[in-house]
Design a protein around this motif. Structure first.
Motif, mmCIF file in Angstrom:
data_model
loop_
_atom_site.group_PDB
_atom_site.id
_atom_site.type_symbol
_atom_site.label_atom_id
_atom_site.label_comp_id
_atom_site.label_asym_id
_atom_site.label_seq_id
_atom_site.Cartn_x
_atom_site.Cartn_y
_atom_site.Cartn_z
ATOM 1 N N UNK A 209 -4.424 19.182 -0.653
ATOM 2 C CA UNK A 209 -4.462 18.165 0.740
ATOM 3 C C UNK A 209 -5.162 18.382 1.244
ATOM 4 N N UNK A 210 -5.619 17.695 1.476
ATOM 5 C CA UNK A 210 -6.647 17.455 2.624
ATOM 6 C C UNK A 210 -6.632 15.819 3.832
ATOM 7 N N UNK A 211 -6.708 16.191 5.040
ATOM 8 C CA UNK A 211 -6.030 15.007 6.195
ATOM 9 C C UNK A 211 -7.016 14.032 5.881
ATOM 10 N N UNK A 212 -6.804 12.955 6.112
ATOM 11 C CA UNK A 212 -7.016 11.700 6.274
ATOM 12 C C UNK A 212 -6.866 10.599 7.166
ATOM 13 N N UNK A 213 -7.866 9.820 7.027
ATOM 14 C CA UNK A 213 -8.417 8.405 8.169
ATOM 15 C C UNK A 213 -7.609 7.481 7.617
ATOM 16 N N UNK A 214 -7.728 6.381 8.098
ATOM 17 C CA UNK A 214 -7.228 5.125 7.339
ATOM 18 C C UNK A 214 -8.403 4.632 6.647
ATOM 19 N N UNK A 215 -7.256 3.597 6.076
ATOM 20 C CA UNK A 215 -7.525 3.038 4.664
ATOM 21 C C UNK A 215 -9.155 2.400 4.797
ATOM 22 N N UNK A 247 -11.472 9.965 0.826
ATOM 23 C CA UNK A 247 -10.132 10.681 0.132
ATOM 24 C C UNK A 247 -8.761 9.736 0.365
ATOM 25 N N UNK A 248 -8.092 10.275 -0.193
ATOM 26 C CA UNK A 248 -7.167 9.238 -1.035
ATOM 27 C C UNK A 248 -6.267 9.562 0.174
ATOM 28 N N UNK A 249 -5.796 7.727 0.669
ATOM 29 C CA UNK A 249 -4.787 8.028 1.638
ATOM 30 C C UNK A 249 -3.360 7.935 1.398
ATOM 31 N N UNK A 250 -2.520 9.106 1.328
ATOM 32 C CA UNK A 250 -1.879 9.265 1.007
ATOM 33 C C UNK A 250 -0.360 8.061 1.541
ATOM 34 N N UNK A 251 -0.453 8.046 2.780
ATOM 35 C CA UNK A 251 1.011 7.142 3.503
ATOM 36 C C UNK A 251 0.652 5.641 3.911
ATOM 37 N N UNK A 252 -0.555 4.933 2.972
ATOM 38 C CA UNK A 252 -0.909 4.118 2.774
ATOM 39 C C UNK A 252 -0.580 2.899 2.863
ATOM 40 N N UNK A 253 -0.137 1.830 3.177
ATOM 41 C CA UNK A 253 1.140 0.833 3.393
ATOM 42 C C UNK A 253 0.301 -0.585 3.296
ATOM 43 N N UNK A 254 -0.348 -0.765 3.757
ATOM 44 C CA UNK A 254 -1.268 -1.660 3.327
ATOM 45 C C UNK A 254 -1.239 -2.940 2.764
ATOM 46 N N UNK A 255 -1.306 -4.171 2.972
ATOM 47 C CA UNK A 255 -0.632 -5.391 2.157
ATOM 48 C C UNK A 255 -1.768 -5.937 1.358
ATOM 49 N N UNK A 256 -1.798 -6.008 0.151
ATOM 50 C CA UNK A 256 -2.534 -6.866 -0.612
ATOM 51 C C UNK A 256 -2.168 -7.772 -1.672
ATOM 52 N N UNK A 257 -3.349 -8.653 -2.338
ATOM 53 C CA UNK A 257 -3.070 -10.033 -2.323
ATOM 54 C C UNK A 257 -3.645 -9.513 -3.351
ATOM 55 N N UNK A 258 -3.167 -9.954 -4.919
ATOM 56 C CA UNK A 258 -3.663 -10.259 -6.736
ATOM 57 C C UNK A 258 -3.972 -11.741 -7.259
ATOM 58 N N UNK A 259 -5.200 -11.699 -7.692
ATOM 59 C CA UNK A 259 -5.817 -12.596 -8.055
ATOM 60 C C UNK A 259 -5.602 -12.160 -9.320
ATOM 61 N N UNK A 260 -5.464 -12.619 -10.301
ATOM 62 C CA UNK A 260 -6.143 -12.985 -11.945
ATOM 63 C C UNK A 260 -5.876 -13.460 -12.810
ATOM 64 N N UNK A 261 -7.634 -13.777 -13.366
ATOM 65 C CA UNK A 261 -8.258 -14.892 -13.749
ATOM 66 C C UNK A 261 -8.605 -15.129 -15.503
#
Length: 701
Positions: A209-215, A247-261
């Motif tokens: 487990x390592x320190x990480x920054x913003x997404x 490095x994976x951002x383990x506490x990321x809570x970004x809002x995303x928009x998903x589009x499938x076509x």
């Protein structure tokens, strides 16, 4: 069900029985949520999440997952157990009123929680499938004390921080009572690595487990890229974030928009968060603890499927899947798909980074500390945060005062003890979404007193006769096998006091519960039983119901209160009714001071009042409206007995005079007076020649 503690007893009595755990555990945890310290068990938190440090337990279930494993392991005659539960599920969100359960080892999105690896370490063979898992993620406040826990099926593990060994822990899965390696480390940026060894000292597994920054980048991980165009087949895409170093951002809570076509359709989004009420059937959602699952289903025509995902401030990522031709299945409809969500360009706060500018050990020489908060990422939409001083149970404490100025707070010591400075962000929602803390210690100020007229959480108890468990919403659970007590020392009732207490109680049952209220702690010298009564209300699941009791006398001054129950109940706390002393019936013997030539104390009265006698009553607060009249109950042996009434404060002294006529016995006399407002000391002065028996008086608004 939940009877592991009875395995041995029942086996001895009934050796021919087949015993197994039909329903066990009921431990509760939220994926990627950590409430420190690990050795403090708390059922509920203000973020409505359950800690994944194996320190969150229900009233009826195992005290932790390790206990659950050990009880089954040591009962060699037991066939095994069915833990409640493998997966989280919608409904039964004990101990909250949220959306889905917290019982699972895997959340509703199919992501593994930390306890999954605890069971894996206990139920697998390191010689066949060696494993090791380290928690929590590594991104906290500089200097914050972090519990580091390692689960492994190996017999020995060693923890390294930035290459330096933090020590070796041996894990005995056959006879041991501790099924994990545990360390406490002050947080610093860097890398944690755990190494698992076999009995020969050979490395068989590692985890980091390592320190990480913003997404900085969206990461997509599909379980496959080709599916059948049969209207039923699906592709599951794990969505996560990586920082600028990958490095994976383990506490990321970004809002995303998903589009499938194309030849596919989006049919679901889930992050496993019980407090998130965004729709499963929309196209926009936040990540929770670094992850979100998108479910893509086939249509009934073959072809290319484009999967696109965007997030404010990040580059849009895209995957291409294929739906292959196949034989159509009769009766299958492939028309339903997620609806388009309302546009939302929010950037939630991911982390509140606290920095203490000075010492975190406060004393007379250093009674204050300044703490600043840095909100990450820097372009977060929300900037509102809240500060408070709390105990390890998350209950507001009175040993420190917190003055908040936006992203800065000044902490001032008031009394000895330990507390945590907590800072929260709600990210536009009702409940806190981000909770961060720093530990503080205070010495040299002495013990603070507690105001019983404000609500006192039962979790603030400092005395008692039982081993108590954390209850709902800052309360405590009394075991209930017999009458047991929770006690509170240092309650300051003031000089008038109160005889009315309201106690919110939760009892999982409809039977009556014996309740006792004591001044002092039962078994200690001077303790006195004040009231023996009953709590009896129809149960409302995980809901406290207040009950008000009238005591036979008022509690006064600084004293100790104990509340007892003879059945298993949760007590949330208590509050006493605050009386307006200035407008109560005050007996003469309740004076703050009395002095003069001659008088006799006679129960609640002062009799045979003679020359130059004064009775003083402190803390008489007449408020902003004041009184209109005064009632005196007394007996004058003179034709008329003159009484001078002084109303004294720092700024003024007002004197009014009343004359009480002769009477054979005690009589009530009513006098109209000029109104007096604010906090005063009231004195009744009897001049030379007085002959008066004084029973009580009362000011009337």
């Amino acid at each position: 069900n939940y009877a592991e503690s009875l395995y041995n007893e029942h086996h001895e009595k009934y050796p021919h029985w087949v015993i197994y755990g039909r329903e066990t555990a009921s431990t509760i945890q939220s994926r990627g949520i950590y409430h420190f310290p690990a050795n403090v068990v708390v059922m509920t938190h203000e973020d409505e999440q359950c800690s994944s440090l194996d320190n969150c337990a229900t009233a009826w279930g195992a005290k932790n997952a390790q206990y659950n494993i050990i009880e089954d392991r040591d009962a060699k005659f037991c066939l095994g157990q069915y833990i409640w539960t493998g997966f989280d599920y919608i409904g039964e969100p004990t101990p909250y009123f949220t959306k889905n359960s917290y019982f699972g080892q895997i959340d509703t999105a199919g992501f593994k929680k930390d306890n999954f690896y605890l069971y894996q370490s206990a139920w697998t063979d390191y010689k066949k499938n060696p494993m090791v898992h380290i928690l929590p993620y590594w991104d906290f406040n500089e200097g914050q004390i972090i519990d580091v826990i390692v689960y492994s099926n190996a017999p020995k593990v060693e923890l390294f921080f930035n290459g330096d060994s933090m020590g070796v822990r041996e894990i005995d899965h056959v006879r041991g009572r501790q099924l994990s390696g545990r360390w406490k480390l002050p947080y610093r940026k860097g890398v944690l690595e755990v190494v698992a060894y076999d009995e020969n000292g050979s490395i068989i597994a590692t985890d980091t487990q390592g320190s990480f920054g913003d997404a900085a980048r969206i990461v997509l991980k599909p379980d496959k890229t080709i599916m059948k165009a049969d209207g039923l087949d699906m592709i599951f895409v794990e969505i996560s974030m990586a920082d600028s170093d990958g490095i994976p951002v383990a506490n990321a809570n970004n809002r995303v928009e998903v589009t499938v076509t194309g030849a596919g359709r989006l049919v679901g989004l889930d992050n496993g968060d019980s407090t998130d009420y965004d729709q499963y059937k929309g196209t926009s959602r936040r990540l929770f603890s670094g992850k979100l699952l998108a479910m893509v289903a086939a249509k009934q025509e073959p072809g290319e499927i484009r999967f696109s995902i965007s997030s404010p401030g990040l580059k849009t990522e895209e995957l291409v899947f294929m739906a292959e031709p196949c034989e159509k299945i009769p009766g299958v409809s492939a028309r339903t798909e997620n609806y388009k969500s309302e546009p939302n360009d929010e950037v939630p706060i991911r982390k509140i980074e606290l920095t203490c500018h000075g010492t975190r050990h406060l004393d007379r020489e250093n009674p204050t500390a300044r703490v600043t908060a840095r909100l990450l990422p820097g372009n977060a939409t929300y900037d509102e945060i809240e500060w408070k001083a709390v105990t390890v149970f998350g209950i507001v404490t009175n040993i420190a005062k917190v003055e908040a100025y936006g992203t800065e707070a000044v902490v001032t010591a008031l009394g000895d003890g330990e507390f945590r400075l907590r800072c929260i962000a709600r990210n536009g929602r009702k409940t806190p979404q981000i909770v961060t803390e720093l530990e503080f210690e205070i010495s040299g100020f002495g013990t603070t007193v507690t105001d019983p007229y404000e609500f006192v959480s039962a979790g603030l108890y400092n005395a008692g006769t039982a081993t108590l468990r954390s209850g709902l919403l800052g309360g405590v659970q009394i075991p209930g096998d017999e009458m047991e007590y929770v006690g509170f020392r240092g309650l300051d009732f003031g000089d008038y006091g109160s005889d009315e207490i309201t106690i919110p109680i939760y009892h999982l049952g409809d039977d009556p519960v014996p309740v006792e209220i004591w001044e002092g702690v039962p078994g200690e010298e001077g303790a006195e039983l004040i009231l023996r009564t009953i709590y009896h209300k129809k149960c409302i699941y995980i809901t406290y119901q207040p009950e008000t009791y009238r005591l036979p006398r008022r509690l006064k001054g600084i004293t100790t209160l104990s509340i007892g129950a003879g059945n298993r109940v949760n007590i949330q706390g208590f509050r006493f009714t605050r009386y307006e002393k200035a407008y109560q019936k005050l007996y003469a013997a309740e004076n703050s001071r009395i002095y003069g030539d001659s008088y006799t104390l006679a129960g609640d009265a002062v009799e045979k009042i003679g020359n130059n006698v004064t009775l003083e009553f402190d803390n008489m607060d007449f408020g902003g409206t004041g009184f209109s009249k005064l009632v005196i109950c007394g007996r004058s042996r003179n034709d008329v007995n003159t009484v001078h009434i002084h109303f004294v404060s720092q700024d003024e002294e007002i004197v009014q005079i009343v004359e009480v006529p002769y009477s054979d016995g005690y009589m009530e006399h009513e006098f109209r007076l000029d109104s007096v407002e604010g906090m005063k000391k009231v004195s009744f002065t009897f001049l030379p020649g007085s002959s008066f028996d004084f029973r009580w008086f009362r000011f009337i608004k």
